[in-house]
Write a protein that holds these residues in place. Structure first.
Motif, PDB file in Angstrom:
ATOM      1  N   UNK A   1       0.768  -1.189  -0.059  1.00  0.00           N
ATOM      2  CA  UNK A   1       0.207  -0.095   0.012  1.00  0.00           C
ATOM      3  C   UNK A   1       0.853   1.253  -0.016  1.00  0.00           C
ATOM      4  N   UNK A   2       2.018   1.219   0.116  1.00  0.00           N
ATOM      5  CA  UNK A   2       3.010   2.309   0.351  1.00  0.00           C
ATOM      6  C   UNK A   2       3.315   2.698  -0.979  1.00  0.00           C
ATOM      7  N   UNK A   3       3.240   1.986  -2.141  1.00  0.00           N
ATOM      8  CA  UNK A   3       3.534   2.166  -3.146  1.00  0.00           C
ATOM      9  C   UNK A   3       2.485   3.268  -3.933  1.00  0.00           C
ATOM     10  N   UNK A   4       2.851   3.774  -5.128  1.00  0.00           N
ATOM     11  CA  UNK A   4       1.947   4.729  -5.530  1.00  0.00           C
ATOM     12  C   UNK A   4       0.805   3.907  -6.097  1.00  0.00           C
ATOM     13  N   UNK A   5      -0.288   4.622  -6.421  1.00  0.00           N
ATOM     14  CA  UNK A   5      -1.545   4.089  -6.378  1.00  0.00           C
ATOM     15  C   UNK A   5      -1.703   3.280  -7.979  1.00  0.00           C
ATOM     16  N   UNK A   6      -0.899   3.632  -8.971  1.00  0.00           N
ATOM     17  CA  UNK A   6      -0.665   2.557  -9.973  1.00  0.00           C
ATOM     18  C   UNK A   6       0.155   1.259  -9.632  1.00  0.00           C
TER      19      UNK A   6
ATOM     20  N   UNK B   1      15.049  -5.152  -1.412  1.00  0.00           N
ATOM     21  CA  UNK B   1      13.830  -4.162  -1.073  1.00  0.00           C
ATOM     22  C   UNK B   1      13.278  -3.407  -2.054  1.00  0.00           C
ATOM     23  N   UNK B   2      12.142  -2.586  -1.992  1.00  0.00           N
ATOM     24  CA  UNK B   2      11.459  -1.642  -2.813  1.00  0.00           C
ATOM     25  C   UNK B   2      11.811  -0.293  -2.282  1.00  0.00           C
ATOM     26  N   UNK B   3      12.143   0.679  -3.466  1.00  0.00           N
ATOM     27  CA  UNK B   3      12.344   2.129  -3.248  1.00  0.00           C
ATOM     28  C   UNK B   3      11.166   2.742  -3.719  1.00  0.00           C
ATOM     29  N   UNK B   4      10.313   3.457  -3.101  1.00  0.00           N
ATOM     30  CA  UNK B   4       9.061   4.160  -3.723  1.00  0.00           C
ATOM     31  C   UNK B   4       9.188   5.606  -3.738  1.00  0.00           C
ATOM     32  N   UNK B   5       9.153   6.260  -4.820  1.00  0.00           N
ATOM     33  CA  UNK B   5       9.458   7.633  -5.126  1.00  0.00           C
ATOM     34  C   UNK B   5       8.221   8.183  -6.276  1.00  0.00           C
ATOM     35  N   UNK B   6       7.400   9.011  -5.966  1.00  0.00           N
ATOM     36  CA  UNK B   6       6.297   9.504  -6.804  1.00  0.00           C
ATOM     37  C   UNK B   6       5.932  10.719  -6.335  1.00  0.00           C
ATOM     38  N   UNK B   7       5.336  11.555  -7.308  1.00  0.00           N
ATOM     39  CA  UNK B   7       4.925  12.895  -7.128  1.00  0.00           C
ATOM     40  C   UNK B   7       3.360  12.853  -7.043  1.00  0.00           C
ATOM     41  N   UNK B   8       2.942  13.271  -5.585  1.00  0.00           N
ATOM     42  CA  UNK B   8       1.378  13.285  -5.642  1.00  0.00           C
ATOM     43  C   UNK B   8       0.959  14.216  -6.366  1.00  0.00           C
ATOM     44  N   UNK B   9      -0.250  14.148  -6.855  1.00  0.00           N
ATOM     45  CA  UNK B   9      -1.053  15.280  -7.827  1.00  0.00           C
ATOM     46  C   UNK B   9      -1.244  16.618  -7.477  1.00  0.00           C
TER      47      UNK B   9
ATOM     48  N   UNK C   1      10.757   3.289   1.821  1.00  0.00           N
ATOM     49  CA  UNK C   1      11.352   1.926   1.194  1.00  0.00           C
ATOM     50  C   UNK C   1      10.575   0.978   2.162  1.00  0.00           C
ATOM     51  N   UNK C   2      10.555  -0.450   1.618  1.00  0.00           N
ATOM     52  CA  UNK C   2      10.209  -1.709   2.279  1.00  0.00           C
ATOM     53  C   UNK C   2      10.745  -2.741   1.848  1.00  0.00           C
ATOM     54  N   UNK C   3      11.054  -3.721   2.768  1.00  0.00           N
ATOM     55  CA  UNK C   3      11.267  -5.214   2.239  1.00  0.00           C
ATOM     56  C   UNK C   3      10.436  -5.909   1.339  1.00  0.00           C
TER      57      UNK C   3
END
Length: 327
Positions: free
Chosen positions: A15-20, A101-109, A118-120
């Motif tokens: 759920x921490x990932x971007x909506x897409x 692990x995953x690195x999450x990085x996105x721009x909110x609308x 990030x999370x494992x």
């Protein structure tokens, strides 16, 4: 089929990932589970095209061993929009352990700053399989009714594995076509049509194992399955040889429900860390339509029957069973 081994941890972090990317992660990780459950619901319905005499009946216990292809034990990490990984591939639910692990990085609308965390990567659970196959049980009751027709009731008792609960029910009708064919009355060959429908429900409560603060966090799964096809058999006194071809239509839905408190760092020095509260964040659907081809062998004794058969489809299946009753 009950297991009290380690629960399925870390999936809630999707759920921490971007909506897409949330839906992509959930779909890729759980896709083999969707497929194996949808396929299992079409297995083990019959072991002969011959129908019972009026009020003849049997109770059947069967076990389906469904093969998970090697290609469905992992998925590529190149399919995401705003997610990068230290590993080229991630395990599916039936895969191996992961050290990445995953690195999450996105721009909110409508914003000029990015959010990141990030999370494992969650582990797969290959220990759910036996020799690369998932074992699923079914209980079934069949009774002969007028017009050379069998009514079939199916029930899978609640199965608990790694904290996840599954149960299912189904209804089937087998009707003799041989009765309309004069030539078949002098031979041991029988031909029938079979229609069936079943429904499975599953749930997993994250509870105290959740790595994200929140309430009432769970994964809910529903599967609906329909089948229609032809069944033929040669029924001798001691043994029956049977084969069938069925068109199967199946659909499933998975929802991640509850409230989740998501924490991110931002690229803005003025804003710093931010927290979002989300409710029921993910809901996906999966359709699976396929042609099931099956061949089997049954051994007929006075009050019981033993059978084994093999089904050919994307996930092949070996089915074993025993029936007690009066034909």
């Amino acid at each position: 089929m009950n297991s009290h081994s380690q629960n399925i941890n870390g999936v809630e972090n999707f759920i921490l990932a971007s909506q897409e990317d949330q839906e992509i992660l959930v779909q890729e990780y759980f896709d083999p589970l969707f497929n194996v459950l949808q396929i299992s619901m079409g297995e083990g319905w019959v072991k002969s095209a011959k129908t019972h005499k009026k009020l003849g009946f049997d109770f059947t216990f069967s076990l389906s061993a469904i093969k998970i292809p090697e290609s469905d034990l992992s998925f590529s990490n190149q399919v995401f929009n705003n997610l990068s990984s230290t590993s080229a591939h991630s395990p599916t639910i039936f895969g191996s352990d992961s050290n990445g692990s995953y690195l999450v990085e996105f721009y909110p609308p409508d914003s000029d700053y990015s959010m990141s965390t990030s999370f494992e990567i969650p582990n797969g659970h290959k220990d759910l399989l036996s020799s690369g196959r998932l074992l699923l049980p079914n209980l079934q009751f069949s009774i002969g009714i007028p017009f050379k027709t069998d009514l079939i009731l199916r029930y899978m008792p609640e199965t608990i594995n790694k904290g996840a609960k599954f149960k299912s029910m189904g209804l089937g009708i087998k009707h003799s076509v041989s009765q309309y064919l004069k030539a078949s009355k002098a031979t041991p060959f029988n031909l029938s049509i079979l229609a069936n429908s079943s429904r499975l429900e599953g749930s997993y409560n994250f509870g105290d194992n959740s790595q994200i603060p929140g309430e009432d966090q769970s994964v809910d799964l529903k599967v609906i399955n329909y089948g229609l096809g032809l069944l033929g058999s040669v029924d001798l006194k001691i043994v029956s040889i049977y084969a069938s071809i069925m068109q199967v239509y199946s659909k499933s839905s998975l929802s991640i429900k509850g409230s989740y408190e998501l924490n991110y760092e931002t690229s803005s020095d003025e804003i710093g860390a931010v927290t979002f509260q989300v409710e029921d964040p993910v809901s996906i659907n999966n359709n699976l339509n396929f042609l099931r081809k099956n061949i089997g062998l049954a051994f007929n004794f006075a009050f019981y029957n033993l059978f084994v058969d093999y089904s050919l489809q994307e996930y092949n299946s070996i089915n074993l069973g025993v029936s007690l009753g009066i034909r």
